[in-house]
Design an enzyme around this catalytic site. Structure first.
Site, PDB file in Angstrom:
ATOM      1  N   GLY A   1       0.811  -1.213   0.000  1.00  0.00           N
ATOM      2  CA  GLY A   1       0.000   0.000   0.000  1.00  0.00           C
ATOM      3  C   GLY A   1       0.844   1.262   0.000  1.00  0.00           C
TER       4      GLY A   1
ATOM      5  N   ASP B   1      -1.010 -13.159   4.836  1.00  0.00           N
ATOM      6  CA  ASP B   1      -2.438 -12.853   4.968  1.00  0.00           C
ATOM      7  C   ASP B   1      -2.701 -12.552   6.439  1.00  0.00           C
ATOM      8  OD1 ASP B   1      -5.179 -12.776   5.157  1.00  0.00           O
ATOM      9  OD2 ASP B   1      -5.537 -14.744   4.257  1.00  0.00           O
ATOM     10  N   VAL B   2      -3.007 -11.283   6.750  1.00  0.00           N
ATOM     11  CA  VAL B   2      -3.141 -10.896   8.154  1.00  0.00           C
ATOM     12  C   VAL B   2      -4.346 -11.540   8.833  1.00  0.00           C
ATOM     13  CG1 VAL B   2      -1.882  -8.722   7.936  1.00  0.00           C
ATOM     14  CG2 VAL B   2      -4.346  -8.771   7.482  1.00  0.00           C
TER      15      VAL B   2
ATOM     16  N   TYR C   1      -8.696  -2.359   5.233  1.00  0.00           N
ATOM     17  CA  TYR C   1      -9.770  -2.167   4.266  1.00  0.00           C
ATOM     18  C   TYR C   1     -10.044  -0.672   4.252  1.00  0.00           C
ATOM     19  CZ  TYR C   1     -14.413  -2.782   2.075  1.00  0.00           C
ATOM     20  OH  TYR C   1     -15.500  -2.737   1.232  1.00  0.00           O
ATOM     21  N   THR C   2      -9.746  -0.013   3.137  1.00  0.00           N
ATOM     22  CA  THR C   2      -9.809   1.454   3.117  1.00  0.00           C
ATOM     23  C   THR C   2     -10.888   2.017   2.197  1.00  0.00           C
ATOM     24  OG1 THR C   2      -8.085   1.503   1.407  1.00  0.00           O
ATOM     25  CG2 THR C   2      -7.365   1.677   3.704  1.00  0.00           C
TER      26      THR C   2
ATOM     27  N   TYR D   1     -16.828   2.166   8.030  1.00  0.00           N
ATOM     28  CA  TYR D   1     -15.368   2.163   8.047  1.00  0.00           C
ATOM     29  C   TYR D   1     -14.843   2.617   9.401  1.00  0.00           C
ATOM     30  CZ  TYR D   1     -10.627   3.869   7.149  1.00  0.00           C
ATOM     31  OH  TYR D   1      -9.275   4.132   7.223  1.00  0.00           O
TER      32      TYR D   1
END
Length: 290
Positions: A15, A41-42, A64-65, A128
């Site tokens: 990112g 994979d977190v 997740y943005t 969010y």
């Protein structure tokens, strides 16, 4: 422990922030492993545990943005921003690694008129924001040493961001209407990366810190600065949030206070305008005209 011997792991390293953080660390001669989604994979507890086992500091940039997408799929936002954050936090606590978790201004209601203190109660208004607030709780409950760094209005050279979008649109249009009733602190990801390193090097006590540029402006004011740097001729006109309805509510006020890290002697990021002048050539790149 000497700075050079500290082993860093950056999760979410593909990112905008993750790439700049890995680069800042590498340029400083630090030992760093940059792990993107394909490497770690977190959400996978076993994979995370294996990844953090040999790390001294873990920075979780994975998130997740998609702010508007979260309104339609809050479960997906929670899975990455809260559940996976808890997976990373527990793995770090078990391995004895220092965790730095990245959070957001969206945990606040956006109704203030003074900078939000690190201790101000959270009151998110979007899916969010709720997912990120839950992630903060997971991290802070994992152990006393974990750090949460809230930031806002990020921009950088390695992803989609407001300045790059504005510069592109300015080459396509004569006029841009930009909201003037949302106020925040435009923050260069490279500056935030440097701040994270400084905070960790200072052995900051666990808890919440705010990593944003100093000063404040509206999106309209920021757009004007971007246009000036881009060399475009487009005219920027102010408009209101109601003129651009979006699925997720945007905070009207995203100005964060810096008292906690300043009390430790860790310098705040400089003024947003001065830092933009430094960042603009790198961030805009081929988006600049002329």
């Amino acid at each position: 422990m000497a700075e050079q011997s500290v082993r860093w792991l950056v999760l979410g390293a593909q990112g905008m922030l993750g790439r700049d953080l890995a680069d800042v660390l590498a340029q400083a001669g630090r030992e760093v492993i940059a792990a993107g989604r394909d490497e770690v994979d977190v959400a996978d507890a076993a994979a995370v545990s294996a990844a953090v086992a040999d790390a001294d500091v873990v920075v979780n940039c994975a998130a997740y943005t998609d702010v508007d997408g979260a309104e339609a799929d809050e479960e997906a936002a929670v899975a990455l921003n809260a559940t996976a954050a808890g997976v990373v936090a527990r793995a770090c606590a078990s391995a004895g690694a220092r965790l730095v978790h990245i959070s957001t201004d969206y945990v606040f209601d956006g109704d203030a008129d003074a900078p939000y203190a690190e201790s101000h109660p959270v009151a998110p208004r979007s899916a969010y924001g709720r997912s990120k607030a839950r992630g903060e709780r997971q991290v802070l409950s994992s152990g006393p040493g974990a750090l949460v760094v809230r930031t806002a209005w990020l921009y950088g050279a390695h992803g989609t961001c407001f300045p790059r979008t504005i510069a592109r649109l300015a080459m396509e249009r004569d006029r841009l209407d930009v909201v003037a009733d949302q106020v925040g602190q435009p923050t260069w990801t490279r500056d935030l990366a440097t701040f994270i390193v400084a905070l960790t090097d200072a052995d900051a006590p666990g808890g919440i810190y705010h990593g944003t540029a100093s000063g404040q402006c509206s999106w309209f004011e920021f757009a004007r600065a971007v246009i000036a740097s881009s060399g475009a001729d487009a005219r920027v006109e102010p408009t209101s949030t109601v003129a651009f309805p979006r699925p997720a509510p945007r905070p009207a006020w995203s100005v964060l206070g810096h008292a906690r890290h300043e009390a430790l002697g860790v310098s705040s990021i400089g003024s947003w305008r001065e830092r933009w002048s430094v960042a603009a050539p790198e961030v805009l790149g081929d988006a600049r005209s002329g």
